[in-house]
Write an enzyme that holds these catalytic residues in place. Structure first.
Site, PDB file in Angstrom:
ATOM      1  N   THR A 148       0.869  -1.184   0.000  1.00 43.33           N
ATOM      2  CA  THR A 148       0.000   0.000   0.000  1.00 43.33           C
ATOM      3  C   THR A 148       0.905   1.234   0.000  1.00 43.33           C
ATOM      4  OG1 THR A 148      -1.839  -1.024   1.137  1.00 43.33           O
ATOM      5  CG2 THR A 148      -1.558   1.328   1.502  1.00 43.33           C
ATOM      6  N   VAL A 193     -13.569  -3.728   1.932  1.00 40.48           N
ATOM      7  CA  VAL A 193     -12.893  -2.434   1.930  1.00 40.48           C
ATOM      8  C   VAL A 193     -12.030  -2.353   3.183  1.00 40.48           C
ATOM      9  CG1 VAL A 193     -13.207   0.067   2.058  1.00 40.48           C
ATOM     10  CG2 VAL A 193     -14.706  -1.296   0.591  1.00 40.48           C
ATOM     11  N   GLY A 213      -1.126  -1.576   6.673  1.00 43.07           N
ATOM     12  CA  GLY A 213      -1.119  -2.746   7.539  1.00 43.07           C
ATOM     13  C   GLY A 213      -2.423  -3.499   7.389  1.00 43.07           C
TER      14      GLY A 213
END
Ligand code: ASP
Length: 341
Positions: free
Chosen positions: A207, A236, A259
């Site tokens: 990410t 999500v 994370g």
């Protein structure tokens, strides 16, 4: 005559003072956290990550140096990482259980507390730009799926077929995770089998996020992700949730997280750090450590954050083995790191 000179000198001093930047600038980025060990990394791959982090942080910093806003810097840095298959955002995003790439992103402006987010989109090339468009061009904060895509298209953003995001390496990783999950269906964190690599254990590398302070004293934060490998049914994560994966407030700090999203949502990580600064008057480092190294660890939530306060102090704590990260401090010093140090 003398009075005129004095007045002119005074006027010159006042205008040149006004033209001076209000503050020094600073910026930080992350490219994901997880079981990133030197033992699992080839020198070639490490070089690729380091160079891409350098490119992204330098691009964001250049925007700030030219007098751009923190939001523009966040967008510039994140776009570079979204376009790189090295990170789990944009091109190279992880695969869902159905074998697609579904992307989430969010952004927040610390000056106005305006925010924008998109979730579960499959055809927007740069999700961070769509999040910014939601913030700037709509009365809403979050749009999902098809609606978000229609909106992005109307805003003239670049659209791509879902296959654009496909990266062969990620695809092979997904096939392994999928096979693994059919053995351990329903378990959140199955134990690592001997033949599995660290990616499969974590299923959440890469990410991306950015936080910045511009010369006008304004903070901004943004986060973009493909989520967790093999995610199901419109799942999500925290990345597009304002207050969980992203938060910015000029009064306190700007935060971007990475994370295990299910934990970061329940710990309301990004806002919690800001709240500790606002209500408990904690300095940034203490507030960030409290949430990442204590609260999350207690819950079992693995990952990290990058954060910057309104003086330009930067922290990048993580409770995992590693976190791809880089920053440029207010004194211009650059740091790029991957492992624990
Ligand atoms: N936080 C992201 C999510 O849960 C994943 C990550 O940061 O790697 O969707």
């Amino acid at each position: 005559m003398k009075i005129i000179y004095i007045l002119l000198a005074y006027f010159y001093m006042a205008t040149s003072l006004m033209a001076q930047p209000q503050q020094r600038i600073a910026i930080a980025i992350h490219g994901g956290a997880g079981t990133i060990l030197k033992a699992n990394m080839t020198p070639e791959l490490e070089k690729q990550y380091t160079e891409k982090l350098d490119e992204a942080i330098s691009a964001g910093y250049a925007v700030l140096q030219k007098g751009g806003t923190s939001l523009e810097a966040v967008a510039a840095a994140i776009r570079i990482m979204e376009d790189s298959p090295l990170f789990n955002a944009g091109k190279g995003a992880v695969f869902t259980n159905e074998g697609k790439n579904e992307l989430d992103a969010s952004v927040m402006d610390g000056k106005t507390l305006a925010a924008g987010a998109i979730a579960g989109v499959t055809t927007i090339k740069n999700p961070i730009m769509a999040a910014i468009a939601v913030m700037r061009k709509s009365p809403h904060v979050m749009m999902t799926g098809r609606g978000a895509e229609t909106f992005a298209e109307q805003q003239g953003l670049e659209m791509v077929p879902n296959s654009y995001f496909r990266d062969e390496h990620r695809y092979q990783q997904w096939l392994k995770v999928k096979a693994r999950d059919s053995i351990g269906e329903g378990r959140i964190r199955p134990e690592l089998l001997p033949d599995e690599d660290a990616f499969i254990k974590d299923r959440k590398f890469g990410t991306v996020g950015c936080v910045a302070l511009d010369q006008y004293g304004n903070l901004a934060a943004g986060t973009s992700t493909g989520g967790m490998t093999n995610k199901r049914y419109g799942r999500v994560g925290d990345a597009p949730i304002i207050g969980a994966g992203t938060y910015a407030n000029n009064e306190t700090c700007a935060v971007s997280a990475t994370g295990h999203g299910e934990y970061f949502i329940r710990a309301v990580v990004a806002h919690d750090i800001s709240a500790l600064m606002a209500y408990k008057k904690m300095p940034l480092k203490k507030a960030a450590d409290e949430v990442v190294m204590k609260k999350l660890v207690k819950m079992g939530g693995e990952g990290g954050i990058i954060a910057i306060d309104n003086k330009g102090n930067i922290v990048m704590p993580f409770n995992s083995e590693g976190m791809y990260r880089a920053c440029i401090y207010t004194n211009g010093q650059k740091k790029i790191a991957i492992y624990k140090q």
